[in-house]
Scaffold this motif. Structure first.
Motif, PDB file in Angstrom:
ATOM      1  N   THR A  72       0.824  -1.212   0.000  1.00  0.00           N
ATOM      2  CA  THR A  72       0.000   0.000   0.000  1.00  0.00           C
ATOM      3  C   THR A  72       0.853   1.255   0.000  1.00  0.00           C
ATOM      4  OG1 THR A  72      -1.710  -1.185   1.238  1.00  0.00           O
ATOM      5  CG2 THR A  72      -1.842   1.217   1.211  1.00  0.00           C
ATOM      6  N   PHE A  73       1.848   1.297   0.878  1.00  0.00           N
ATOM      7  CA  PHE A  73       2.636   2.515   1.041  1.00  0.00           C
ATOM      8  C   PHE A  73       3.385   2.880  -0.239  1.00  0.00           C
ATOM      9  CE2 PHE A  73       6.561   4.742   2.252  1.00  0.00           C
ATOM     10  CZ  PHE A  73       6.014   5.842   2.877  1.00  0.00           C
ATOM     11  N   ALA A  91       4.806  13.543   4.677  1.00  0.00           N
ATOM     12  CA  ALA A  91       6.065  12.832   4.917  1.00  0.00           C
ATOM     13  C   ALA A  91       6.394  12.632   6.389  1.00  0.00           C
ATOM     14  CB  ALA A  91       7.209  13.555   4.205  1.00  0.00           C
ATOM     15  N   PRO A  92       6.260  13.654   7.285  1.00  0.00           N
ATOM     16  CA  PRO A  92       6.659  13.441   8.691  1.00  0.00           C
ATOM     17  C   PRO A  92       5.667  12.618   9.488  1.00  0.00           C
ATOM     18  CG  PRO A  92       6.601  15.791   8.090  1.00  0.00           C
ATOM     19  CD  PRO A  92       5.866  15.031   7.038  1.00  0.00           C
ATOM     20  N   LEU A  93       4.442  12.440   8.995  1.00  0.00           N
ATOM     21  CA  LEU A  93       3.396  11.841   9.808  1.00  0.00           C
ATOM     22  C   LEU A  93       3.612  10.378  10.168  1.00  0.00           C
ATOM     23  CD1 LEU A  93       0.273  13.566   8.255  1.00  0.00           C
ATOM     24  CD2 LEU A  93       1.393  14.068  10.412  1.00  0.00           C
ATOM     25  N   PRO A  94       4.171   9.531   9.270  1.00  0.00           N
ATOM     26  CA  PRO A  94       4.344   8.133   9.661  1.00  0.00           C
ATOM     27  C   PRO A  94       5.220   7.931  10.873  1.00  0.00           C
ATOM     28  CG  PRO A  94       4.504   8.346   7.297  1.00  0.00           C
ATOM     29  CD  PRO A  94       4.460   9.737   7.853  1.00  0.00           C
ATOM     30  N   PHE A  95       5.997   8.942  11.266  1.00  0.00           N
ATOM     31  CA  PHE A  95       6.920   8.784  12.394  1.00  0.00           C
ATOM     32  C   PHE A  95       6.512   9.621  13.607  1.00  0.00           C
ATOM     33  CE2 PHE A  95       9.089   8.671   8.288  1.00  0.00           C
ATOM     34  CZ  PHE A  95       9.505   7.356   8.282  1.00  0.00           C
ATOM     35  N   SER A  96       5.370  10.302  13.523  1.00  0.00           N
ATOM     36  CA  SER A  96       5.018  11.277  14.550  1.00  0.00           C
ATOM     37  C   SER A  96       4.620  10.657  15.881  1.00  0.00           C
ATOM     38  CB  SER A  96       3.884  12.177  14.042  1.00  0.00           C
ATOM     39  OG  SER A  96       2.762  11.388  13.721  1.00  0.00           O
ATOM     40  N   LEU A  97       4.119   9.412  15.883  1.00  0.00           N
ATOM     41  CA  LEU A  97       3.593   8.811  17.099  1.00  0.00           C
ATOM     42  C   LEU A  97       4.486   7.716  17.672  1.00  0.00           C
ATOM     43  CD1 LEU A  97      -0.134   8.520  16.037  1.00  0.00           C
ATOM     44  CD2 LEU A  97       0.899  10.269  17.466  1.00  0.00           C
ATOM     45  N   GLY A 142      -4.906   1.977  13.161  1.00  0.00           N
ATOM     46  CA  GLY A 142      -4.222   2.607  12.048  1.00  0.00           C
ATOM     47  C   GLY A 142      -4.584   1.986  10.710  1.00  0.00           C
ATOM     48  N   ILE A 143      -4.615   0.664  10.664  1.00  0.00           N
ATOM     49  CA  ILE A 143      -4.938  -0.001   9.396  1.00  0.00           C
ATOM     50  C   ILE A 143      -6.400   0.211   9.029  1.00  0.00           C
ATOM     51  CG2 ILE A 143      -5.035  -2.221   8.208  1.00  0.00           C
ATOM     52  CD1 ILE A 143      -2.637  -3.108   9.800  1.00  0.00           C
ATOM     53  N   ALA A 144      -7.279   0.241  10.030  1.00  0.00           N
ATOM     54  CA  ALA A 144      -8.696   0.497   9.744  1.00  0.00           C
ATOM     55  C   ALA A 144      -8.876   1.889   9.133  1.00  0.00           C
ATOM     56  CB  ALA A 144      -9.510   0.379  11.032  1.00  0.00           C
ATOM     57  N   LEU A 145      -8.222   2.896   9.727  1.00  0.00           N
ATOM     58  CA  LEU A 145      -8.310   4.258   9.190  1.00  0.00           C
ATOM     59  C   LEU A 145      -7.634   4.350   7.823  1.00  0.00           C
ATOM     60  CD1 LEU A 145      -7.569   6.339  12.419  1.00  0.00           C
ATOM     61  CD2 LEU A 145      -9.770   6.015  11.277  1.00  0.00           C
ATOM     62  N   TRP A 146      -6.562   3.596   7.660  1.00  0.00           N
ATOM     63  CA  TRP A 146      -5.851   3.585   6.379  1.00  0.00           C
ATOM     64  C   TRP A 146      -6.743   3.009   5.277  1.00  0.00           C
ATOM     65  CZ3 TRP A 146      -0.249   1.251   5.748  1.00  0.00           C
ATOM     66  CH2 TRP A 146       0.395   1.902   4.688  1.00  0.00           C
ATOM     67  N   SER A 165      -1.179   5.530   8.502  1.00  0.00           N
ATOM     68  CA  SER A 165      -0.059   4.623   8.248  1.00  0.00           C
ATOM     69  C   SER A 165       1.008   4.775   9.316  1.00  0.00           C
ATOM     70  CB  SER A 165       0.550   4.896   6.861  1.00  0.00           C
ATOM     71  OG  SER A 165       1.131   6.186   6.795  1.00  0.00           O
ATOM     72  N   GLY A 166       1.097   5.982   9.917  1.00  0.00           N
ATOM     73  CA  GLY A 166       2.068   6.195  10.992  1.00  0.00           C
ATOM     74  C   GLY A 166       1.804   5.335  12.217  1.00  0.00           C
ATOM     75  N   PHE A 167       0.556   4.931  12.407  1.00  0.00           N
ATOM     76  CA  PHE A 167       0.229   4.044  13.512  1.00  0.00           C
ATOM     77  C   PHE A 167       0.813   2.643  13.317  1.00  0.00           C
ATOM     78  CE2 PHE A 167      -2.825   6.055  16.383  1.00  0.00           C
ATOM     79  CZ  PHE A 167      -3.159   7.199  15.693  1.00  0.00           C
ATOM     80  N   THR A 168       1.187   2.292  12.094  1.00  0.00           N
ATOM     81  CA  THR A 168       1.556   0.907  11.790  1.00  0.00           C
ATOM     82  C   THR A 168       3.045   0.705  11.552  1.00  0.00           C
ATOM     83  OG1 THR A 168       1.296   1.113   9.376  1.00  0.00           O
ATOM     84  CG2 THR A 168      -0.682   0.682  10.665  1.00  0.00           C
ATOM     85  N   PHE A 169       3.793   1.757  11.279  1.00  0.00           N
ATOM     86  CA  PHE A 169       5.180   1.577  10.855  1.00  0.00           C
ATOM     87  C   PHE A 169       6.046   0.965  11.957  1.00  0.00           C
ATOM     88  CE2 PHE A 169       6.373   3.825   6.806  1.00  0.00           C
ATOM     89  CZ  PHE A 169       5.104   3.777   6.279  1.00  0.00           C
ATOM     90  N   GLN A 170       6.207   1.674  13.065  1.00  0.00           N
ATOM     91  CA  GLN A 170       7.068   1.184  14.132  1.00  0.00           C
ATOM     92  C   GLN A 170       6.397   0.090  14.940  1.00  0.00           C
ATOM     93  OE1 GLN A 170      10.107   1.977  14.358  1.00  0.00           O
ATOM     94  NE2 GLN A 170      10.742   1.136  16.326  1.00  0.00           N
ATOM     95  N   THR A 171       5.091   0.212  15.126  1.00  0.00           N
ATOM     96  CA  THR A 171       4.386  -0.763  15.963  1.00  0.00           C
ATOM     97  C   THR A 171       4.402  -2.167  15.368  1.00  0.00           C
ATOM     98  OG1 THR A 171       2.383   0.092  14.906  1.00  0.00           O
ATOM     99  CG2 THR A 171       2.829   0.820  17.139  1.00  0.00           C
ATOM    100  N   SER A 172       4.355  -2.272  14.055  1.00  0.00           N
ATOM    101  CA  SER A 172       4.402  -3.603  13.442  1.00  0.00           C
ATOM    102  C   SER A 172       5.759  -4.262  13.680  1.00  0.00           C
ATOM    103  CB  SER A 172       4.108  -3.510  11.947  1.00  0.00           C
ATOM    104  OG  SER A 172       5.072  -2.697  11.283  1.00  0.00           O
TER     105      SER A 172
END
Length: 249
Positions: free
Chosen positions: A5-6, A32-38, A55-59, A89-96
């Motif tokens: 997706t990304f 661009a900065p949003l995937p790392f903001s949280l 995050g995936i539901a909203l995505w 998508s920022g909710f999923t990057f680091q958490t996954s």
């Protein structure tokens, strides 16, 4: 699914905006900065599954909205959808990554991290090939009745804005021809966005069913901290005695 997706968005959204708005850089840079903001907040709480699922539901919703945009969509509407996609998508990057690491023993964390990144990059490679096929087939179908030369077809396929430049590859298109080409582009983009909706929907089901919440701290953390502290103190003692002995000699 995350990588598919990304990277589909990363590659095709700028082309879409170049064709309809000519403002690709200004709008896409906002996300661009949003995937790392949280990342910092999630790491402190130790809770990751709700962030991934939400995050995936909203995505998925954001990708569904992207599939509805076209040449008549306003800049504000497109920017808002892209911001939503970037934030979700920022909710999923680091958490996954955290979810994969805490699900295995400590000695397997490096392997899991490498496999996770490999699978994500494999997904990006796979989706770009699929999206290119969807996009090009749709556009070819729109170009076929126009009796263009192979070089002109290649120019249009490689650059959406070329239809507005009559000096490129000898393109001389009527308003009706341009409209047909734009319709072909729009169908191709929508096909790509529909694919990303399928990817995020699949990822949502997988995150709900397959991901388990684990504690970030492990039973042997204190023992390892004490062992590490003892090793450091031992090294400091050796340095002190070594320095004393050296001075005496």
């Amino acid at each position: 699914m995350n990588g598919m997706t990304f990277f589909a968005i990363l590659y095709y959204i700028p082309q879409f905006l170049q064709l309809f708005l000519s403002k690709a850089a200004g709008i896409t840079t906002l996300t661009a900065p949003l995937p790392f903001s949280l990342c910092g907040v999630r790491n402190r709480t130790g809770i990751y599954k709700p962030f991934i699922v939400t995050g995936i539901a909203l995505w998925t919703i954001a990708q569904s909205l992207l599939s509805k945009i076209d040449g008549s969509s306003s800049t504000g509407k497109i920017a808002g959808i892209l911001l939503m996609a970037g934030l979700s998508s920022g909710f999923t990057f680091q958490t996954s990554l955290i979810a994969a690491q805490v699900a295995v023993p400590r000695h397997e964390m490096v392997v899991v991290t490498g496999v996770r990144n490999l699978v994500r990059l494999f997904g990006s490679t796979l989706t770009l090939a699929i999206c290119a096929s969807i996009f090009n087939n749709s556009l070819h179908a729109s170009l076929r009745p126009l009796n263009l030369s192979p070089s002109q077809v290649s120019t249009i396929l490689n650059g959406p804005t070329s239809i507005n430049n009559p000096n490129v590859a000898g393109l001389t298109l009527s308003a009706e021809d341009k409209m047909k080409i734009v319709e072909g582009y729009t169908k191709g983009f929508k096909g790509v966005f529909y694919l990303t909706v399928a990817c995020t929907a699949t990822a949502f089901l997988a995150s709900v069913v397959l991901i388990r919440q684990h504690r970030l701290d492990r039973e042997d953390d204190e023992l390892l901290k004490k062992a590490g502290k003892g090793e450091v103190e031992g090294e400091e003692d050796e340095e002190e005695w070594g320095g004393f002995g050296g001075g005496g000699s």
